[in-house]
Design a protein around this motif. Structure first.
Motif, PDB file in Angstrom:
ATOM      1  N   GLY A   1      28.378   7.776  77.814  1.00  0.00           N
ATOM      2  CA  GLY A   1      26.871   7.863  78.150  1.00  0.00           C
ATOM      3  C   GLY A   1      26.115   6.136  76.874  1.00  0.00           C
ATOM      4  N   ILE A   2      27.073   6.572  76.316  1.00  0.00           N
ATOM      5  CA  ILE A   2      25.949   5.749  75.005  1.00  0.00           C
ATOM      6  C   ILE A   2      26.406   3.884  75.235  1.00  0.00           C
ATOM      7  CG2 ILE A   2      25.328   5.848  72.215  1.00  0.00           C
ATOM      8  CD1 ILE A   2      24.278   7.922  73.771  1.00  0.00           C
ATOM      9  N   GLY A   3      24.988   3.380  75.066  1.00  0.00           N
ATOM     10  CA  GLY A   3      25.483   1.807  75.047  1.00  0.00           C
ATOM     11  C   GLY A   3      24.032   1.256  74.285  1.00  0.00           C
ATOM     12  N   LYS A   4      23.907  -0.195  74.854  1.00  0.00           N
ATOM     13  CA  LYS A   4      22.993  -1.173  74.730  1.00  0.00           C
ATOM     14  C   LYS A   4      21.903   0.156  75.256  1.00  0.00           C
ATOM     15  CE  LYS A   4      21.115  -5.526  75.006  1.00  0.00           C
ATOM     16  NZ  LYS A   4      21.493  -6.628  75.740  1.00  0.00           N
ATOM     17  N   GLY A   5      21.009  -0.397  74.204  1.00  0.00           N
ATOM     18  CA  GLY A   5      19.469   0.248  74.221  1.00  0.00           C
ATOM     19  C   GLY A   5      18.970   1.506  73.426  1.00  0.00           C
ATOM     20  N   ASP A   6      20.481   2.261  73.967  1.00  0.00           N
ATOM     21  CA  ASP A   6      20.396   3.762  73.166  1.00  0.00           C
ATOM     22  C   ASP A   6      20.407   3.604  71.712  1.00  0.00           C
ATOM     23  OD1 ASP A   6      21.030   5.651  75.308  1.00  0.00           O
ATOM     24  OD2 ASP A   6      22.924   4.943  75.494  1.00  0.00           O
ATOM     25  N   ARG A   7      19.562   4.249  71.155  1.00  0.00           N
ATOM     26  CA  ARG A   7      19.754   4.489  69.028  1.00  0.00           C
ATOM     27  C   ARG A   7      20.510   5.749  69.074  1.00  0.00           C
ATOM     28  NH1 ARG A   7      15.092   3.651  71.763  1.00  0.00           N
ATOM     29  NH2 ARG A   7      14.045   1.214  70.957  1.00  0.00           N
ATOM     30  N   ILE A   8      21.117   5.619  68.183  1.00  0.00           N
ATOM     31  CA  ILE A   8      21.860   6.601  67.334  1.00  0.00           C
ATOM     32  C   ILE A   8      22.069   6.942  65.976  1.00  0.00           C
ATOM     33  CG2 ILE A   8      24.530   7.746  66.857  1.00  0.00           C
ATOM     34  CD1 ILE A   8      24.171   7.644  69.806  1.00  0.00           C
ATOM     35  N   ALA A   9      21.439   8.111  65.351  1.00  0.00           N
ATOM     36  CA  ALA A   9      20.959   8.667  64.129  1.00  0.00           C
ATOM     37  C   ALA A   9      22.262   8.557  63.303  1.00  0.00           C
ATOM     38  CB  ALA A   9      20.325  10.026  64.486  1.00  0.00           C
ATOM     39  N   LEU A  10      21.600   8.134  62.083  1.00  0.00           N
ATOM     40  CA  LEU A  10      23.216   8.339  60.868  1.00  0.00           C
ATOM     41  C   LEU A  10      22.939   8.965  60.185  1.00  0.00           C
ATOM     42  CD1 LEU A  10      26.336   8.108  60.805  1.00  0.00           C
ATOM     43  CD2 LEU A  10      26.387   5.620  59.583  1.00  0.00           C
ATOM     44  N   TYR A  11      23.226  10.537  60.124  1.00  0.00           N
ATOM     45  CA  TYR A  11      23.187  11.317  58.710  1.00  0.00           C
ATOM     46  C   TYR A  11      24.172  11.407  57.352  1.00  0.00           C
ATOM     47  CZ  TYR A  11      19.783  14.778  56.676  1.00  0.00           C
ATOM     48  OH  TYR A  11      18.631  15.493  55.926  1.00  0.00           O
ATOM     49  N   CYS A  12      24.306  10.662  56.455  1.00  0.00           N
ATOM     50  CA  CYS A  12      25.423  10.571  56.665  1.00  0.00           C
ATOM     51  C   CYS A  12      25.203  10.147  55.215  1.00  0.00           C
ATOM     52  CB  CYS A  12      27.192   9.863  57.070  1.00  0.00           C
ATOM     53  SG  CYS A  12      28.411   9.612  56.216  1.00  0.00           S
ATOM     54  N   ILE A  13      26.412  10.607  54.149  1.00  0.00           N
ATOM     55  CA  ILE A  13      25.984  10.124  52.799  1.00  0.00           C
ATOM     56  C   ILE A  13      27.464   9.188  52.613  1.00  0.00           C
ATOM     57  CG2 ILE A  13      25.869  13.228  52.231  1.00  0.00           C
ATOM     58  CD1 ILE A  13      29.658  12.817  51.446  1.00  0.00           C
ATOM     59  N   ASN A  14      26.865   8.635  51.203  1.00  0.00           N
ATOM     60  CA  ASN A  14      27.512   7.075  51.116  1.00  0.00           C
ATOM     61  C   ASN A  14      29.049   7.373  51.070  1.00  0.00           C
ATOM     62  OD1 ASN A  14      28.463   5.159  50.340  1.00  0.00           O
ATOM     63  ND2 ASN A  14      28.159   5.156  49.028  1.00  0.00           N
ATOM     64  N   CYS A  15      30.020   7.275  52.571  1.00  0.00           N
ATOM     65  CA  CYS A  15      31.363   7.631  52.094  1.00  0.00           C
ATOM     66  C   CYS A  15      31.882   6.428  53.480  1.00  0.00           C
ATOM     67  CB  CYS A  15      31.812   9.199  52.520  1.00  0.00           C
ATOM     68  SG  CYS A  15      31.351   9.645  54.336  1.00  0.00           S
ATOM     69  N   ALA A  16      33.495   6.904  53.495  1.00  0.00           N
ATOM     70  CA  ALA A  16      34.440   5.889  54.461  1.00  0.00           C
ATOM     71  C   ALA A  16      33.558   5.923  55.989  1.00  0.00           C
ATOM     72  CB  ALA A  16      35.784   6.180  54.325  1.00  0.00           C
ATOM     73  N   GLU A  17      33.425   7.192  56.632  1.00  0.00           N
ATOM     74  CA  GLU A  17      32.960   7.399  57.691  1.00  0.00           C
ATOM     75  C   GLU A  17      32.019   7.347  57.966  1.00  0.00           C
ATOM     76  OE1 GLU A  17      36.295   9.538  56.285  1.00  0.00           O
ATOM     77  OE2 GLU A  17      34.010   9.287  55.177  1.00  0.00           O
ATOM     78  N   PHE A  18      30.699   6.859  56.876  1.00  0.00           N
ATOM     79  CA  PHE A  18      29.466   6.055  57.096  1.00  0.00           C
ATOM     80  C   PHE A  18      30.051   4.829  57.665  1.00  0.00           C
ATOM     81  CE2 PHE A  18      25.740   3.433  56.842  1.00  0.00           C
ATOM     82  CZ  PHE A  18      25.062   3.920  56.988  1.00  0.00           C
ATOM     83  N   LEU A  19      30.321   3.952  56.998  1.00  0.00           N
ATOM     84  CA  LEU A  19      31.095   2.623  57.767  1.00  0.00           C
ATOM     85  C   LEU A  19      31.847   2.533  59.317  1.00  0.00           C
ATOM     86  CD1 LEU A  19      31.025  -0.226  57.066  1.00  0.00           C
ATOM     87  CD2 LEU A  19      32.946  -0.278  55.681  1.00  0.00           C
ATOM     88  N   ILE A  20      32.307   3.514  59.390  1.00  0.00           N
ATOM     89  CA  ILE A  20      33.229   3.524  60.769  1.00  0.00           C
ATOM     90  C   ILE A  20      31.919   4.255  61.392  1.00  0.00           C
ATOM     91  CG2 ILE A  20      34.357   5.425  61.494  1.00  0.00           C
ATOM     92  CD1 ILE A  20      36.401   5.435  59.117  1.00  0.00           C
ATOM     93  N   ALA A  21      30.945   4.910  61.378  1.00  0.00           N
ATOM     94  CA  ALA A  21      30.211   5.514  62.512  1.00  0.00           C
ATOM     95  C   ALA A  21      29.764   4.221  62.793  1.00  0.00           C
ATOM     96  CB  ALA A  21      29.861   6.671  62.064  1.00  0.00           C
ATOM     97  N   TRP A  22      28.738   3.710  62.286  1.00  0.00           N
ATOM     98  CA  TRP A  22      27.804   2.615  61.919  1.00  0.00           C
ATOM     99  C   TRP A  22      28.428   1.375  62.853  1.00  0.00           C
ATOM    100  CZ3 TRP A  22      26.783  -2.564  60.883  1.00  0.00           C
ATOM    101  CH2 TRP A  22      25.942  -3.044  60.807  1.00  0.00           C
ATOM    102  N   HIS A  23      29.642   0.959  62.739  1.00  0.00           N
ATOM    103  CA  HIS A  23      30.493   0.351  63.090  1.00  0.00           C
ATOM    104  C   HIS A  23      29.972   0.557  64.540  1.00  0.00           C
ATOM    105  CE1 HIS A  23      30.620  -3.538  60.740  1.00  0.00           C
ATOM    106  NE2 HIS A  23      31.454  -2.593  59.776  1.00  0.00           N
ATOM    107  N   GLY A  24      30.826   1.498  64.493  1.00  0.00           N
ATOM    108  CA  GLY A  24      31.197   2.588  65.659  1.00  0.00           C
ATOM    109  C   GLY A  24      30.051   2.491  66.911  1.00  0.00           C
ATOM    110  N   ILE A  25      29.008   2.941  65.862  1.00  0.00           N
ATOM    111  CA  ILE A  25      27.908   2.608  67.079  1.00  0.00           C
ATOM    112  C   ILE A  25      27.218   1.565  67.707  1.00  0.00           C
ATOM    113  CG2 ILE A  25      25.352   3.188  66.511  1.00  0.00           C
ATOM    114  CD1 ILE A  25      26.273   4.927  64.397  1.00  0.00           C
ATOM    115  N   VAL A  26      27.171  -0.114  66.899  1.00  0.00           N
ATOM    116  CA  VAL A  26      27.089  -1.317  66.865  1.00  0.00           C
ATOM    117  C   VAL A  26      27.952  -1.489  67.747  1.00  0.00           C
ATOM    118  CG1 VAL A  26      27.065  -3.527  65.341  1.00  0.00           C
ATOM    119  CG2 VAL A  26      26.269  -1.325  64.956  1.00  0.00           C
ATOM    120  N   LYS A  27      29.541  -1.078  67.741  1.00  0.00           N
ATOM    121  CA  LYS A  27      30.543  -1.933  68.478  1.00  0.00           C
ATOM    122  C   LYS A  27      30.511  -1.556  70.162  1.00  0.00           C
ATOM    123  CE  LYS A  27      34.548  -3.075  65.963  1.00  0.00           C
ATOM    124  NZ  LYS A  27      35.677  -2.124  65.419  1.00  0.00           N
ATOM    125  N   ALA A  28      29.238   0.154  69.792  1.00  0.00           N
ATOM    126  CA  ALA A  28      29.152   0.649  71.440  1.00  0.00           C
ATOM    127  C   ALA A  28      28.003   0.103  72.259  1.00  0.00           C
ATOM    128  CB  ALA A  28      28.767   1.795  70.928  1.00  0.00           C
TER     129      ALA A  28
END
Length: 156
Positions: free
Chosen positions: A52-79
């Motif tokens: 149920g996460i979509g437009k208007g929702d905010r997701i915190a990303l609490y992550c060290i500098n790693c590939a998963e940061f980029l994956i999660a960031w783009h996934g959040i934005v794509k959602a």
């Protein structure tokens, strides 16, 4: 007539297709290609959308500098959601203030931050989604690895 603006996810997908097999992220363990990051972030977006996460929702990303940061960031934005990055150097009280003020619906955190997540978890008002990159802080948390293992995620 001026060209239609293109969104960050659309621009990334276009770039990923143009440079599919080129390395985008290089770590000591592996090199991630544009297409791998694109497909992985699609899986994150699909997992968020299923919850149920979509437009208007905010997701915190609490992550060290790693590939998963980029994956999660783009996934959040794509959602369609908004990324709320958490500064790794600030104290738990500051984190709680910022994230409550932002009204986050969920948090994706790296296992390196699990101890601080344990200190703030019960102080965040509306958070229903907790997802770990690596080991979870709580047995109820989801994992990014489970999201990435889902081959049914459709591109957005």
């Amino acid at each position: 007539m001026p060209a239609q603006p293109i969104s960050i996810p659309e621009k990334f997908r276009h770039t990923a297709r143009a440079h599919a097999n080129q390395g985008l992220v290089v770590t000591q363990q592996q090199t991630y290609s544009f297409s791998e990051i694109d497909a992985s972030s699609d899986r994150v977006a699909a997992a968020l959308a299923r919850q149920g996460i979509g437009k208007g929702d905010r997701i915190a990303l609490y992550c060290i500098n790693c590939a998963e940061f980029l994956i999660a960031w783009h996934g959040i934005v794509k959602a369609g959601a908004t990324v709320v990055p958490v500064n790794l150097l600030i104290a738990p009280d500051e984190i709680c203030y910022i994230l409550n003020d932002a009204g986050i619906a969920g948090m994706i955190y790296h296992q390196a931050m699990a101890e601080k997540v344990g200190l703030i978890r019960n102080r965040l008002d509306r958070v229903s989604l907790w997802t770990a990159i690596g080991e979870t802080q709580s047995e109820n948390d989801q994992t990014l690895a489970d999201w990435l293992a889902d081959d049914n995620a459709a591109p957005h």
